[in-house]
Design an enzyme around this catalytic site. Sequence first.
Site: not given
Ligand code: BGC
Length: 739
Positions: A285
């Site tokens: 993530d």
């Molecule tokens: C979120 C994810 C997301 C990623 C990319 C993160 O902060 O937890 O769900 O896919 O950002 O945008």
Amino acid sequence: MTPVRRRNTLCIVITLALGGGVSAILPAQTPAPRRNIDSLLARMTLEEKFGQLNLPSVDNRPSAEQLELLRKGLVGGFLNLTGAAATRETQRVAVTESRLGIPLLLGYDVIHGYRTTFPIPLAEASTWDPAAVEATAHAAAREAAAAGVNWTFAPMVDVARDPRWGRISEGAGEDPYLGSVLAAARVHGFQGADLRAPDAVMATAKHFAAYGGAEGGRDYNTVDVSERTLREIYLPPFRAAVEAGAGSIMTSFNEIAGTPSHANRWLVTALLRGEWKFSGLVVSDWTGVEELRGHGVAGSRADAGKLALETGVDMDMVSRIYVDDLPALVRAGRIPVATVDAAVRRVLAAKAALGLFDDPYHGATVEREQAVLLAPEHRKLAREVAREAIVLLRNEAALLPLTSARHTVAVIGPLADDKSAALGSWPGHGDPRDAITPLEGIRARAGEGTKVVYAKGCGITDSAAAGIADAVALARGADIAVLVLGEAGDMSGEAASRSTLGLPGVQEQLLEAVQGTGTPVVLVVMSGRPLAVAWAAEHVPAIVQAWQLGVETGHALADVLFGDVSPSGKLPVTVPRSVGQVPIYYNHKNTGRPPSAEKYTSKYIDLPVSPLFPFGYGLSYTSFEYKDLKLSAPSITPNGKLRVSVTVTNTGAREGAEVAQLYLHDEVASVTRPVRALAGFQRVPLKAGESRTVDFEVGAKQLGLYDQNMKFTVEPGRVRVFVGGSSVGGLEAEFEVRR
Ligand code: BGC
């Protein structure tokens, strides 16, 4: 996602002298040609290998530094780069100006639509209609792919039992079975039959795992769940996504019992790759690798990177630790090159599966993009699915649907004419200007003889109550008042946890004042989570849970309010009476002292234990009767299958759809079992007076449990069967599992 955080990403310049020259793109072959991946890998420098594992985010377009890194072979993909022109240009740089010419993965969060915003996932889950959910995912993929995106960070398949957690809006609610069916539907919708197709994008099941179990419902917080709860509740939707062929998995920000997911070898390597045989890509993530330092399990960036890579996290989103810090560790013999190669292979295999070595643009063109974005058929689909997602919670004296006898309709509330709230927390490239608000939808539908008047009444979260008097006056002069209350789009989703579950600001005051006028009130709750509207549930005659329905919010709502379609949504999550009941979910355990009139039983002294509205619940304008519950046999063997059938009849005067639900309860087992667990469901459209027999199949998958040694097994014993229109009540039968 926060726009601010999306800035200032990859800003370092790595000065590595790599040979220039234009590369050879791999010849056309399918699927993922291993031979070619091996030969490509053999030609890569260590830096280029780590480059494939590097996933920076762009701020709209790649910066000059990012393009330089790309030319040096130090970028495997970008996130947040969208638009056919920009993605084509960047892919061109990758394939023609870097030494090996490897195309890019281009990832984007297509959570509930790319340009056409569909209902939020929690709302889509209220349809209990996997075909509809697959269709919206497919339409979203079609738009995203036309804009050059080849990878989505969706579906979010986290089970959520705590509505304080803002990300409950992004998932399918509280149930592992419903969540699994919808996870598979979304993966199929995004990926289609062939990832190389120009309307397919690679799916990512996220966030692995138990991210929804955050203590106190506070986003990113500690999770401490047992392996049993993991396997029974949080993991099934991931497994379903893997079985449906999801190309990637994203590890979650949280820890589980002391181990952050980005460092959880048991989770990522033993379970996901070993037990489940997942062969796709694991992506971190956003700064999840770097955050291992915050968790306190790594003392330096390099240690964090080593830990994550050795855990099995293939791509490093945004932290840029792999590409910066890990080559030195490999050279020092601290990370085996085979570990790096395995991760690179998986990235290259994903690119090959998407056909990027044949067509790095994946069919995206500016013309195609223009033709597909917000296509009329996508808006049409958005309206159809939004209608199905609306849940009618209360309808005393058949106040709804609105009839032509109601000459003046007062539409009131801070959400009645709010375009951005309708789009929810993660609308992608959805544009609020395209959204139809409830007021606009009601106006468009009301027709001649009906006057529609409007007052905002108050803000969403403000404390100013001055506007309430006008709203009350307006309601007094109307035949009916439709109050649209709830949450702004950004009050749910990431980093948007709440500590209370009531209507925010002075909205409750507005509601009670309007209800006090004596004009009949319809409360429409627009929210990204279930709200504990306990006062309304007792006093307001009609309550509609409308979630955030996307671009067609107002039309879909008007379709239901005026009775052009009967509501058919069912709650995918329990609605609590108060935040004090949380976590509350239907598939709880019995305990040794189930609640009763007796004092020393499991309950509260100041609140009933029952929810405000149960999981699976939702009313219609017509009525349904269940009869003739039949089992194909009185007993089955542990490997056997049983057919459960029931006849559902529409006993009312109008057409409608019912979601027939099957629940099971294993009465005596070696470990405790939920009082009920959903084991099947079917949406049944029925004309007035029509009957249909619905069949469910029950087998080891629904009957099995993890015994005390965590072995999945079907134990002998009696199983109770419940079939009906919610998780409460229903027809009952039982059968025996016999060896
Ligand atoms: C979120 C994810 C997301 C990623 C990319 C993160 O902060 O937890 O769900 O896919 O950002 O945008």
